[in-house]
Every structure is written in structure tokens, then in C-alpha cells.
Write a protein that holds these residues in place. Structure first.
Motif, mmCIF file in Angstrom:
data_model
loop_
_atom_site.group_PDB
_atom_site.id
_atom_site.type_symbol
_atom_site.label_atom_id
_atom_site.label_comp_id
_atom_site.label_asym_id
_atom_site.label_seq_id
_atom_site.Cartn_x
_atom_site.Cartn_y
_atom_site.Cartn_z
ATOM 1 N N ILE A 14 44.553 16.789 74.384
ATOM 2 C CA ILE A 14 45.212 16.770 75.687
ATOM 3 C C ILE A 14 44.999 15.419 76.371
ATOM 4 O O ILE A 14 44.045 14.700 76.076
ATOM 5 C CB ILE A 14 44.699 17.905 76.602
ATOM 6 N N LYS A 15 45.918 15.087 77.262
ATOM 7 C CA LYS A 15 45.839 13.847 78.026
ATOM 8 C C LYS A 15 45.260 14.168 79.402
ATOM 9 O O LYS A 15 45.712 15.100 80.068
ATOM 10 C CB LYS A 15 47.232 13.245 78.161
ATOM 11 N N ILE A 16 44.244 13.382 79.828
ATOM 12 C CA ILE A 16 43.528 13.634 81.076
ATOM 13 C C ILE A 16 43.601 12.388 81.952
ATOM 14 O O ILE A 16 43.402 11.272 81.476
ATOM 15 C CB ILE A 16 42.051 13.972 80.793
ATOM 16 N N ASP A 17 43.869 12.585 83.248
ATOM 17 C CA ASP A 17 43.852 11.500 84.216
ATOM 18 C C ASP A 17 42.387 11.278 84.639
ATOM 19 O O ASP A 17 41.773 12.162 85.232
ATOM 20 C CB ASP A 17 44.710 11.860 85.423
ATOM 21 N N THR A 18 41.840 10.099 84.355
ATOM 22 C CA THR A 18 40.426 9.833 84.638
ATOM 23 C C THR A 18 40.168 9.569 86.114
ATOM 24 O O THR A 18 39.026 9.608 86.550
ATOM 25 C CB THR A 18 39.917 8.629 83.827
ATOM 26 N N ARG A 19 41.200 9.288 86.895
ATOM 27 C CA ARG A 19 41.001 8.990 88.318
ATOM 28 C C ARG A 19 40.723 10.245 89.131
ATOM 29 O O ARG A 19 39.973 10.214 90.090
ATOM 30 C CB ARG A 19 42.221 8.261 88.883
ATOM 31 N N ASN A 20 41.367 11.367 88.761
ATOM 32 C CA ASN A 20 41.165 12.592 89.550
ATOM 33 C C ASN A 20 40.870 13.818 88.695
ATOM 34 O O ASN A 20 41.002 14.948 89.165
ATOM 35 C CB ASN A 20 42.379 12.843 90.463
ATOM 36 N N ASP A 21 40.486 13.624 87.433
ATOM 37 C CA ASP A 21 40.048 14.702 86.547
ATOM 38 C C ASP A 21 41.089 15.809 86.380
ATOM 39 O O ASP A 21 40.761 16.985 86.433
ATOM 40 C CB ASP A 21 38.735 15.338 87.030
ATOM 41 N N THR A 22 42.335 15.442 86.183
ATOM 42 C CA THR A 22 43.383 16.451 86.045
ATOM 43 C C THR A 22 44.034 16.396 84.673
ATOM 44 O O THR A 22 44.073 15.359 84.015
ATOM 45 C CB THR A 22 44.486 16.290 87.109
ATOM 46 N N TYR A 23 44.562 17.526 84.268
ATOM 47 C CA TYR A 23 45.284 17.683 83.005
ATOM 48 C C TYR A 23 46.683 17.092 83.171
ATOM 49 O O TYR A 23 47.381 17.399 84.131
ATOM 50 C CB TYR A 23 45.349 19.176 82.663
ATOM 51 N N LEU A 24 47.098 16.228 82.230
ATOM 52 C CA LEU A 24 48.422 15.613 82.301
ATOM 53 C C LEU A 24 49.406 16.216 81.294
ATOM 54 O O LEU A 24 50.597 16.156 81.498
ATOM 55 C CB LEU A 24 48.335 14.101 82.067
ATOM 56 N N GLY A 25 48.901 16.745 80.168
ATOM 57 C CA GLY A 25 49.795 17.325 79.177
ATOM 58 C C GLY A 25 49.177 17.286 77.791
ATOM 59 O O GLY A 25 48.096 16.740 77.575
ATOM 60 N N ARG A 26 49.897 17.871 76.842
ATOM 61 C CA ARG A 26 49.462 17.822 75.448
ATOM 62 C C ARG A 26 49.799 16.469 74.862
ATOM 63 O O ARG A 26 50.741 15.813 75.273
ATOM 64 C CB ARG A 26 50.192 18.893 74.639
ATOM 65 N N GLU A 27 49.047 16.083 73.850
ATOM 66 C CA GLU A 27 49.309 14.816 73.173
ATOM 67 C C GLU A 27 49.840 15.069 71.779
ATOM 68 O O GLU A 27 49.414 15.936 71.072
ATOM 69 C CB GLU A 27 48.053 13.961 73.135
#
Length: 189
Positions: A176-189
Motif C-alpha cells: 500500500i501507498k502511505i502519505d508520510t506527512r499525515n500518516d494516511t492510506y493513499l491506495g494500493r500499489e
């Protein structure tokens, strides 16, 4: 040296032996008296925020920061070993220097290390991770059929040990792709 008239958001200055970044500034010209600059400063080492007022035209030392791209090669005890991508020199950073972003650090990942050269010694100020990382889910509860209609989420632990909230349909072994700035799930990779 930099004049207080030249303050802009993001400018780094040296006050009381540490580096501060200008977050906000306001030039004030009262009807009576001399002009001044009201600023909000953030400490680059510990994140403290203070408000400080400078006289208009007052000069303060500007912090000269160096940014270099380094690759995380391995972990040695409590220290993380990085290699400079241009000179191939190794450098070590502790978990305290990296901060809470250490939970997304993976071997082979390239990061930007920002250093401040303070009187013949280089001091690490900040470590910038990429805005998003792709990691594998190692532990999560199984999703129950029919739960996806509610749009709920569940906790998942990724390969670096970080815990984030993911949609119910994510299962163990998925990348999965994770946004490191706010610890949120962005989607499957």
C-alpha cells in the motif's frame, strides 16, 4: 547576516545558539514610534514555536543549511547508517535525530538530510522522507464481506512497524501507498 526587513516564511536564522525558521511575519508601522517586525519562529531542532519582535532593519545571523541526498543502508543498534549518494561517505543518525518519521524508514530508501554547519561541526537539523512510501502490510484483521459498504477502516501494521488505518478490504501481504506527512492510506500499489 540578514535584515529583519527581509524575513519571509521558510527563512532560517540563528538565535541563542540554535536554528529557527520563520513561520509568519508582519511588518508593523505604528503612527507613533518606529517600525517593527512581529514574527512567529519555529525551532528546527525541537519544534518549539515562539513569537518574537524585531526592530525594523535589525540584523540577525542567517543559518546556512546544507541539504544532501543519502540512502539508508542498514540499522546498527539504535543508530541508522546512511550513505551519501555523491561521495559514498557513511553517516550515522540516531532515532532521536530522525524523530517520529523513523517508523517509515526502510533499507534502501533515499532521504534528504539537512545539516547546519555550526563552528566547524556539522549538526543534523532535519531528515526529510519522501512524501509517500510503498510498504507491505504484515498484520491486519481480515475484512468481513459486506463491511465495505459502510466505508469503515481498520488498523494495519506495515513492514517497518508503523500502524495506520486502512480500508476494510486490505489484507496481509498487499503493498500500500502511505502519505508520510499525515500518516494516511493513499491506495494500493
Amino acid at each position: 547576516m540578514i535584515s529583519s526587513n527581509d524575513f519571509r516564511p521558510g527563512v532560517s536564522i540563528v538565535l541563542d545558539g540554535s536554528v529557527w525558521k520563520v513561520v509568519e511575519f508582519l511588518h508593523v508601522k505604528p503612527g507613533k514610534g518606529s517600525a517593527f517586525v512581529r514574527t512567529k519562529l519555529k525551532n528546527a531542532q525541537n519544534g518549539n514555536v515562539v513569537e518574537r519582535t524585531f526592530r525594523a532593519g535589525e540584523t540577525v545571523p542567517q543559518a546556512i543549511l546544507e541539504k544532501s541526498t543519502m540512502q539508508h543502508t542498514y540499522k546498527d543498534g539504535n543508530e541508522y547508517v546512511f550513505m551519501d549518494m555523491e561521495t559514498y561517505e557513511e553517516g550515522r543518525l540516531s532515532a532521536e535525530q530522525i524523530g517520529d518519521r523513523v517508523k517509515y524508514l526502510k533499507e534502501g530508501m533515499e532521504v534528504n538530510v539537512i545539516r547546519w554547519n555550526n563552528q566547524d561541526k556539522s549538526q543534523v537539523i532535519d531528515v526529510e522522507l519522501p512524501n509517500s512510501v510503498v510498504l507491505e502490510v504484515t498484520q491486519t484483521d481480515p475484512g468481513v464481506k459486506g463491511d465495505t459498504a459502510t466505508g469503515g477502516s481498520k488498523p494495519a501494521i506495515v513492514e517497518t512497524g508503523a500502524q495506520i488505518m486502512v480500508p476494510l478490504f486490505i489484507s496481509i501481504g498487499e503493498r500500500i501507498k502511505i502519505d508520510t506527512r499525515n500518516d494516511t492510506y493513499l491506495g494500493r500499489e
